[in-house]
Design a protein around this motif. Structure first.
Motif, PDB file in Angstrom:
ATOM      1  N   ASN A  46     -34.258 -31.208 -22.527  1.00  0.00           N
ATOM      2  CA  ASN A  46     -33.512 -30.079 -21.966  1.00  0.00           C
ATOM      3  C   ASN A  46     -34.229 -29.499 -20.752  1.00  0.00           C
ATOM      4  O   ASN A  46     -33.603 -29.221 -19.710  1.00  0.00           O
ATOM      5  CB  ASN A  46     -33.314 -28.997 -23.024  1.00  0.00           C
ATOM      6  N   SER A  49     -33.946 -31.891 -17.861  1.00  0.00           N
ATOM      7  CA  SER A  49     -32.588 -31.911 -17.317  1.00  0.00           C
ATOM      8  C   SER A  49     -32.392 -30.763 -16.328  1.00  0.00           C
ATOM      9  O   SER A  49     -31.767 -30.931 -15.270  1.00  0.00           O
ATOM     10  CB  SER A  49     -31.559 -31.815 -18.447  1.00  0.00           C
ATOM     11  N   LYS A  50     -32.941 -29.597 -16.646  1.00  0.00           N
ATOM     12  CA  LYS A  50     -32.845 -28.448 -15.735  1.00  0.00           C
ATOM     13  C   LYS A  50     -33.643 -28.708 -14.455  1.00  0.00           C
ATOM     14  O   LYS A  50     -33.175 -28.398 -13.347  1.00  0.00           O
ATOM     15  CB  LYS A  50     -33.345 -27.186 -16.435  1.00  0.00           C
ATOM     16  N   ARG A  53     -31.728 -31.192 -12.185  1.00  0.00           N
ATOM     17  CA  ARG A  53     -30.583 -30.621 -11.465  1.00  0.00           C
ATOM     18  C   ARG A  53     -31.036 -29.887 -10.203  1.00  0.00           C
ATOM     19  O   ARG A  53     -30.388 -29.975  -9.157  1.00  0.00           O
ATOM     20  CB  ARG A  53     -29.805 -29.688 -12.380  1.00  0.00           C
ATOM     21  N   ASN A 132     -39.705 -20.248 -17.088  1.00  0.00           N
ATOM     22  CA  ASN A 132     -38.592 -19.828 -16.229  1.00  0.00           C
ATOM     23  C   ASN A 132     -38.894 -19.995 -14.738  1.00  0.00           C
ATOM     24  O   ASN A 132     -37.993 -19.829 -13.907  1.00  0.00           O
ATOM     25  CB  ASN A 132     -38.190 -18.385 -16.525  1.00  0.00           C
ATOM     26  N   THR A 182     -31.663 -19.516  -9.216  1.00  0.00           N
ATOM     27  CA  THR A 182     -31.876 -19.991 -10.589  1.00  0.00           C
ATOM     28  C   THR A 182     -32.970 -19.165 -11.253  1.00  0.00           C
ATOM     29  O   THR A 182     -32.878 -18.828 -12.434  1.00  0.00           O
ATOM     30  CB  THR A 182     -32.262 -21.479 -10.584  1.00  0.00           C
TER      31      THR A 182
END
Length: 422
Positions: A46, A49-50, A53, A132, A182
């Motif tokens: 996960n 994947s972020k 992108r 983050n 983001t």
């Protein structure tokens, strides 16, 4: 909200319009094709994947790559099938893997293969203490790939964007984030905090306008220590619009005598020099031509337009002969970008578009076609424009890549962007 701030916001024409179209025009048909793969043996698909992108978006925004869509996962420790990839027309292959740092935080491992030379050309590790902050890991990966090709710099992707967000009446908070929004972090809250402006190229401090005992106050704050210093106070308004190249001077819009004028504030001597004395509205000044001139917005023609003035001289020169509602200006060397309210056209409703002009010629270039496009800001290299944009009532950050004829938008999660800087 104070009357002069209301006048200023109306003067800048902060409004809404419909614009749901992302305009991207390819300039080159022979861009290197790249595929990004996630390690199949990673413990955090996960997270990867972020990261993937954002890297893909960065490479597209750069204008230097053609990103091929792929959901392929390969073993990070094994060499990919380079001959197969070459037959598929792939030029570059990036494999990414992640792990938890022994000191806390995250580590991103990357391997870049040049398919044509059949070799591993980059093998780099990137790390962050906070998950983050992963967008900045992605930006650094994209910058690294871009440097391998010796393409024009995209180092600006690793810089903070600072922006003010309206929450409700008399309440706006200031955030920092990456250019895709983001990553976002609130750094000032409580009351009306508007018009943030970086105070240095290092982005370790910034200016913003707030209210202290109901009086507009220009404050300088340190991003890391939180220490604050009052720079100026002025009834009506006080706003920092630009910083000199040596960071010793600030162009400030203030109204101590009832009308908005431009002042030059010396950060070393703590003194200010009045640059305009017009009995109307002069706002939003920016340095131009090696800090020897200023460009600003004024209603000297009974409507807002763009003017230029040599520092130390009395004369004022009209710079723009297009449109009757021009505002929100930014500069880089001899170039000026401003926002203009256009008439209804083939795209529909009246729009606020951005235009590029030069102080050395009569050239005029439209940069946007639809929607509300405001508060333009040049990147440090002058090749990109950051601006605010409204699409279907929602607030976005827009990026215009001037030399590539490409535009991109990135949505704000909630609220409305009031102003922005990078």
């Amino acid at each position: 909200m104070k009357k002069m701030i209301v006048v200023l916001l109306c003067f800048f024409n902060i409004a809404f319009a419909v614009d749901a179209k992302l305009e991207i025009v390819k300039k080159s048909k022979s861009l290197p094709k790249i595929v990004i793969s996630i390690s199949e043996n990673s413990n955090d698909i996960n997270f990867l994947s972020k990261v993937k992108r954002v890297i893909e978006k960065d490479l597209k925004v750069s204008g230097h790559f053609e990103v091929l869509s792929s959901n392929v996962k390969t073993n990070y420790n094994q060499r990919p099938d380079l001959y197969k990839l070459q037959k598929e027309g792939v030029d570059l292959y990036l494999n990414i893997d992640s792990q938890i740092s022994g000191f806390g935080g995250f580590i991103l491992n990357t391997k870049l293969f040049d398919i044509n030379s059949k070799s591993l050309v980059l093998n780099k590790t990137f790390s962050t203490k906070q998950e983050n902050r992963y967008p900045f890991l992605s930006h650094r990966v994209a910058i690294s790939i871009n440097k391998y090709l010796n393409a024009p710099s995209i180092d600006w992707m690793d810089k903070f964007v600072i922006f003010s967000v309206y929450k409700k009446s008399k309440k706006a908070d200031i955030y920092i984030g990456d250019y895709t929004l983001t990553y976002q972090k609130r750094i000032v809250s409580g009351g009306l905090n508007i018009f943030p402006k970086w105070a240095s190229k290092k982005q370790d401090s910034y200016y913003y306008t707030t209210y202290v005992n109901s009086v507009p106050t220009l404050v300088k704050a340190n991003l890391y220590t939180g220490k604050k210093e009052t720079i100026m106070r002025s009834e009506g308004m006080v706003i920092a619009s630009d910083i000199s190249s040596d960071e010793s001077k600030i162009l400030v819009t203030a109204s101590p005598y009832g009308q908005a004028d431009i002042y030059l504030f010396d950060t070393k001597t703590k003194t200010k020099q009045r640059l305009t004395t017009y009995k109307g509205i002069d706002v939003g000044a920016h340095f131009v031509e090696n800090d020897t001139k200023i460009v600003f917005v004024s209603d000297r023609l009974n409507y807002p337009n763009i003017f230029a003035k040599k520092i130390g001289q009395r004369g004022v020169q009209r710079l723009v002969y297009h449109g009757t509602n021009n505002s929100a200006v930014t500069t880089h060397k001899n170039y000026v970008v401003y926002s203009s309210r256009d008439k209804a056209n083939e795209f529909g409703l009246r729009t606020f578009n951005l235009y590029l002009v030069s102080t050395k010629s009569d050239s005029l270039r439209r940069l946007t076609a639809t929607g509300v496009n405001q508060f333009p800001k040049f990147s440090s290299d002058g090749e990109s424009i950051l601006h605010t944009k409204t699409i279907n009532g929602k607030s976005y950050l827009g990026i215009i890549r001037l030399n590539y004829e490409k535009s991109f938008t990135f949505a704000l999660r909630s609220g409305k962007i009031q102003s922005i800087d990078w």
